[in-house]
Structure formats: structure tokens, C-alpha cells
Write an enzyme that holds these catalytic residues in place. Structure first.
Site, PDB file in Angstrom:
ATOM      1  CB  VAL A  15      -0.148   9.210  -7.454  1.00 48.90           C
ATOM      2  CG1 VAL A  15      -1.306   8.713  -8.313  1.00 48.90           C
ATOM      3  CG2 VAL A  15       0.797   8.060  -7.108  1.00 48.90           C
ATOM      4  CE  LYS A 106      -1.451   1.814  -2.231  1.00 49.51           C
ATOM      5  NZ  LYS A 106      -0.167   2.298  -2.661  1.00 49.51           N
ATOM      6  CD  GLU A 130      -6.965  -1.073 -12.869  1.00 50.35           C
ATOM      7  OE1 GLU A 130      -7.943  -1.502 -13.468  1.00 50.35           O
ATOM      8  OE2 GLU A 130      -6.143  -1.830 -12.303  1.00 50.35           O
ATOM      9  N   GLY A 135      -0.117  -0.365  -9.461  1.00 49.10           N
ATOM     10  CA  GLY A 135       0.154   0.845 -10.273  1.00 49.10           C
ATOM     11  C   GLY A 135      -0.525   0.843 -11.620  1.00 49.10           C
ATOM     12  N   GLY A 188      14.265   6.841  -3.771  1.00 54.05           N
ATOM     13  CA  GLY A 188      12.881   7.295  -3.623  1.00 54.05           C
ATOM     14  C   GLY A 188      11.857   6.174  -3.689  1.00 54.05           C
ATOM     15  CD  GLU A 191       6.148   6.098   2.189  1.00 61.49           C
ATOM     16  OE1 GLU A 191       5.851   6.541   3.299  1.00 61.49           O
ATOM     17  OE2 GLU A 191       5.333   5.617   1.386  1.00 61.49           O
ATOM     18  CG  ASP A 202       1.902  -1.363  -0.509  1.00 60.57           C
ATOM     19  OD1 ASP A 202       1.277  -0.304  -0.662  1.00 60.57           O
ATOM     20  OD2 ASP A 202       2.286  -2.070  -1.463  1.00 60.57           O
ATOM     21  CE  LYS A 206      -0.019  -1.868  -3.625  1.00 56.53           C
ATOM     22  NZ  LYS A 206       1.413  -1.728  -3.893  1.00 56.53           N
ATOM     23  N   GLY A 303       5.057   4.747  -9.175  1.00 54.19           N
ATOM     24  CA  GLY A 303       5.628   5.839  -9.958  1.00 54.19           C
ATOM     25  C   GLY A 303       4.535   6.773 -10.462  1.00 54.19           C
TER      26      GLY A 303
HETATM   27  N1  HSE Z   1       4.871   1.582  -1.907  1.00 52.58           N
HETATM   28  C1  HSE Z   1       4.288   0.923  -3.026  1.00 52.58           C
HETATM   29  C2  HSE Z   1       5.318   0.014  -3.658  1.00 52.58           C
HETATM   30  C3  HSE Z   1       3.799   1.949  -4.023  1.00 52.58           C
HETATM   31  O1  HSE Z   1       6.497   0.033  -3.289  1.00 52.58           O
HETATM   32  O2  HSE Z   1       4.964  -0.765  -4.524  1.00 52.58           O
HETATM   33  C4  HSE Z   1       2.627   1.509  -4.821  1.00 52.58           C
HETATM   34  O3  HSE Z   1       1.553   1.064  -4.068  1.00 52.58           O
END
Ligand code: HSE
Length: 432
Positions: A15, A106, A130, A135, A188, A191, A202, A206, A303
Site C-alpha cells: 500500500v 484497520k 478511509e 480498500g 498473494g 498471507e 480483519d 472493519k 491491492g
Molecule cells: N487482508 C485484507 C483482505 C486486505 O483480504 O481484504 C485489506 O484490508
């Protein structure tokens, strides 16, 4: 409006790198369209190869965070390191020096925005995030500005690209979870340690950020019910399809007179629902407002460049607005004691049982559901399972319930699981 604005970028990973290139490549465009000259004054990253790959001039490479925050040419600090360790320390140092901060982080915003916002206010600078959610999709700006006229009563969305990619592969190609995960890692998306995405952390961070903004009350991430996708079997996705459902890892937030309800879990939705066609690494968030009715925002949730788009739009906003907007709710570590949280939420359920294939089993199972007040919409038997010689034949039994409560279903299933004629194999919530 200040005509020249200097920025620093901390961390040139995916990023940070996308942000660097976007700012450099669009500098003239922003000058022309926004009337502001945004220059990257310095970057901080120890990876020399990466700095070279991105073409960062030597005079822009900072040696330490102290150097960055002491630089009088830097007005805005962009944090793209991630996590809550060094990133948080650096953000605090920048805010304390009166630099506004733009972040894509986040986890840090979900866990620490109360502390960071307090420091930002004290130093009269901004904290913008934001890029922390969905994203490139401008969901934060939408919540902050676009839909402020409304009481937002509901949000539902797909906010994690990795899990959406995995579930799409399981759905469309019949892959099992491990195969789809490996493919996501190879591309990719996922992870090496995929826990943060696949176990729903995650999405939880959010949802905590988005629901706090939507419902104007602090929703700590610890209040979000969380279930990931790692236990999902391809067979349930295939059976769900027969019933007209598509499986998605949804974030769901509701705000009613009963209280605030926030949850992240795999969910069957009707295949005709707009969210069912959000595939691969795409994200979407659907909001319901009392004046607005329904809207849906859709796009790339991760991305380098989609996320850089969100980072840079915050930089432009910070550079072109003199008045700073902070949270519309009391941003404290814990939830406001006046806010009730609903934990026994209502949903319909898909249940797969392994049951003995003999007379009376169905009656006993429907009797247990009835005893706990759970009404059944559909029952379906599948082909017999393989069992050892001499053992009672068994088969998968699929039960779809009417909308009921979490506790009723849990109690009924605990009772069923304790019998010798039925075992619970899978439980998936259904949103109509
Ligand atoms: N790991 C997150 C996803 C990236 O897969 O959406 C963006 O927060």
C-alpha cells in the site's frame, strides 16, 4: 487553502508503494484539479531494494522517525506499516508534532482510535482512515458525509477480499478449503499465516470501525461476534446452492430499539441477492438509511492502487479542508454504558446432521426442534454415508429453520448432539 503540502510515507510495502507512485505520478493532476501541490518530502523504510524499485530519490529517504516528524516541510504523515506496535508509536509521534495522519491501518484504528483521536484533537490535527476499510471503496467518506442525513439502521457487507476469493473458488470450482487457501496464498491474497483474514479478525476490525460511525456509538471490536471460514466444507456450499443460497463471510450490523447487533460469520444469502454476485477479491457494503432506503458500494477492497486511491483521497481532503472533523460519537475505549448490545440475535439456520437412517429418527429430531420453539422450513435427506459393516446406516439430514433466535438453536442442537441417533456436522446462519 495551503498551496503546497508536504507528506511523509512510513512503510513502503504494497500500500505504501502504491501510495508513493500515485502521489508522484499524479502530482501535476492534483495541482491542476485540487489547486494544491502535494509533494512527497520523505519516506521511511529500511528496505533499500524496495526504495530503489520505487525510484525514491536519495534525498527523500529518512533515517528515522524522529527525522520525519522534525521535518518542517512535512504537514501530513501517511502510515502504511500496519499492526499496532511501531505503527502506533510513530503515529503518536507525528500527531504530537502537529502533523495530520492518514492511515490504512484497520487494526490500529479499531483498537486505538480513541487514544489517537484524543492526541489529534489536543494538537489540532486530523486523523484520517478511509483506507482502513474496504480498500478503494469510499465507505468512510460516505458514512462521514454522504449519508449523515439518515439514521442508519442496517449494514451488511463483504469486507475481506481473501476470504471472498476462497469462498468463490469453493463455490465455483468445488475446491475444498485447503486447496482454495493455497491458491489464494499463491496469488498473494492470503498471507503465509492466514489467521487474521480466514478467522474473521480483519472483518471484525472493519465492522467495529464502520458500525461505530454508522450508529454513532462506540462499537469496540470485542463486542463483535466472530466466526471465520476455516471450518467450512465444500459439501455445505454445494448443498446450499441446491437450496438457492450462496455462502459469503458477511459483516452484519443492525441498530434497532433492541440495541446494536454486530456479527461476522459465514452466511448463506439468496443467490439472487446483490451481495451474492460479489466474487473473488471484490468487496461490497450495503447500507440502509431511514431516508435513503438502500445503497450498495462495490469495488476492490485491497491491492496497491485501490488502497492507495483511498489513502491519497484522505491526503487531498486533509490538504484542502481547514476544519477537522472528528468522530460523531463519544470515542472511548469501551462502549457507552447507555448502548445495549444484542447477543441473542435472530436468524434462520442451515443445519447439517448425520443421522441414523431408521424409522422414527425424523420424528425425534423435529420433536427436539419443536420443544425449543424452532420451526422448520425445509428438511432434505442426502445419499447414505459410508459406515462400517454391521453399523446402523446413517445419512446427512439438512434442516433449514425459520427465523429464530441463536439461543433456541444452540439449545436444540446441543440436545440433538447428545443423542446416539444424530450428530451435528455444520451450522450456518441464513439471511433472507
Ligand atoms: N487482508 C485484507 C483482505 C486486505 O483480504 O481484504 C485489506 O484490508
Amino acid at each position: 487553502m495551503k498551496k503546497k503540502v508536504g507528506v511523509a510515507i512510513l512503510g513502503l510495502g504494497v500500500v505504501g508503494g502504491g501510495t508513493y507512485r500515485t502521489l508522484v505520478d499524479h502530482r501535476e493532476f492534483y495541482l491542476k484539479t485540487q489547486g494544491v501541490d502535494i509533494s512527497v518530502e520523505c519516506v521511511l523504510d529500511r528496505n533499500l531494494a524496495r526504495l530503489q524499485e520505487l525510484g525514491v530519490p536519495e534525498e527523500c529517504i529518512a533515517g528515522s522517525i524522529a527525522e520525519v516528524v522534525a521535518n518542517p516541510m512535512v504537514d501530513i504523515v501517511i502510515e502504511t506499516i500496519g499492526g499496532v506496535g511501531v505503527a502506533k508509536d510513530f503515529v503518536i509521534m507525528a500527531l504530537q508534532e502537529g502533523k495530520s495522519v492518514v492511515t490504512a491501518n484497520k487494526e490500529m484504528i479499531s483498537k486505538c482510535s480513541h487514544e489517537l483521536e484524543r492526541i489529534a484533537k489536543r494538537n489540532a490535527c486530523g486523523l484520517y482512515y478511509e483506507a482502513s476499510c474496504v480498500g478503494g471503496v469510499p465507505i468512510i467518506r460516505t458514512l462521514l458525509d454522504g449519508v449523515q442525513a439518515n439514521h442508519i439502521t442496517e449494514m451488511m457487507g463483504i469486507v475481506n477480499g481473501t476470504t471472498n476469493y476462497i469462498l468463490t473458488k469453493m463455490d465455483q470450482d468445488g475446491q475444498d478449503y485447503q486447496t482454495a487457501l493455497k491458491e489464494a496464498q499463491r496469488l498473494g491474497y492470503a498471507e503465509f499465516d492466514p489467521t487474521n483474514d480466514v478467522e474473521g479478525f480483519d472483518s471484525t476490525y472493519k465492522l467495529s470501525i464502520l458500525s461505530s460511525m454508522a450508529f454513532h456509538t462506540k462499537v469496540p471490536y470485542t463486542k463483535v461476534y466472530r466466526e471465520g471460514i476455516s471450518k467450512i466444507s465444500a459439501c455445505d456450499i454445494a448443498i446450499g446452492k441446491e437450496f438457492g443460497y450462496t455462502l459469503k463471510l458477511l459483516v452484519i450490523g443492525k441498530n434497532s430499539e433492541k440495541g446494536v447487533e454486530v456479527r461476522v460469520h459465514p452466511t448463506f444469502i439468496p443467490s439472487a441477492h446483490a451481495l451474492a454476485s460479489v466474487n473473488d477479491a471484490y468487496n461490497a457494503v450495503y447500507l440502509r438509511g431511514d431516508a435513503l432506503d438502500d445503497i450498495m458500494l462495490y469495488g476492490k477492497g485491497a491491492g496497491a492502487f485501490p488502497t492507495a486511491s483511498a489513502v491519497v483521497s484522505d491526503v487531498i481532503y486533509a490538504a484542502t479542508h481547514s476544519e477537522i472533523k472528528y468522530s460523531t460519537y463519544k470515542n472511548t475505549a469501551n462502549a457507552d454504558s447507555a448502548t445495549k448490545f444484542v447477543t441473542d440475535f435472530s436468524s434462520a439456520y442451515y443445519v447439517r446432521l448425520s443421522v441414523e437412517d431408521k424409522a422414527g429418527t425424523l420424528a425425534k429430531i423435529s420433536g427436539i426442534f419443536a420443544k425449543y420453539g424452532v420451526s422448520i422450513v425445509k428438511l432434505s435427506q442426502k445419499a447414505r454415508e459410508e459406515v462400517g459393516e454391521g453399523e446402523t446406516p446413517r445419512l446427512p439430514l439438512i434442516v433449514i429453520t425459520h427465523k429464530t433466535t441463536e439461543n433456541r438453536v444452540k439449545n436444540a442442537l446441543a440436545k440433538i448432539d447428545a443423542t446416539d441417533f444424530a450428530k451435528v456436522q455444520a451450522v450456518i446462519r441464513v439471511e433472507e
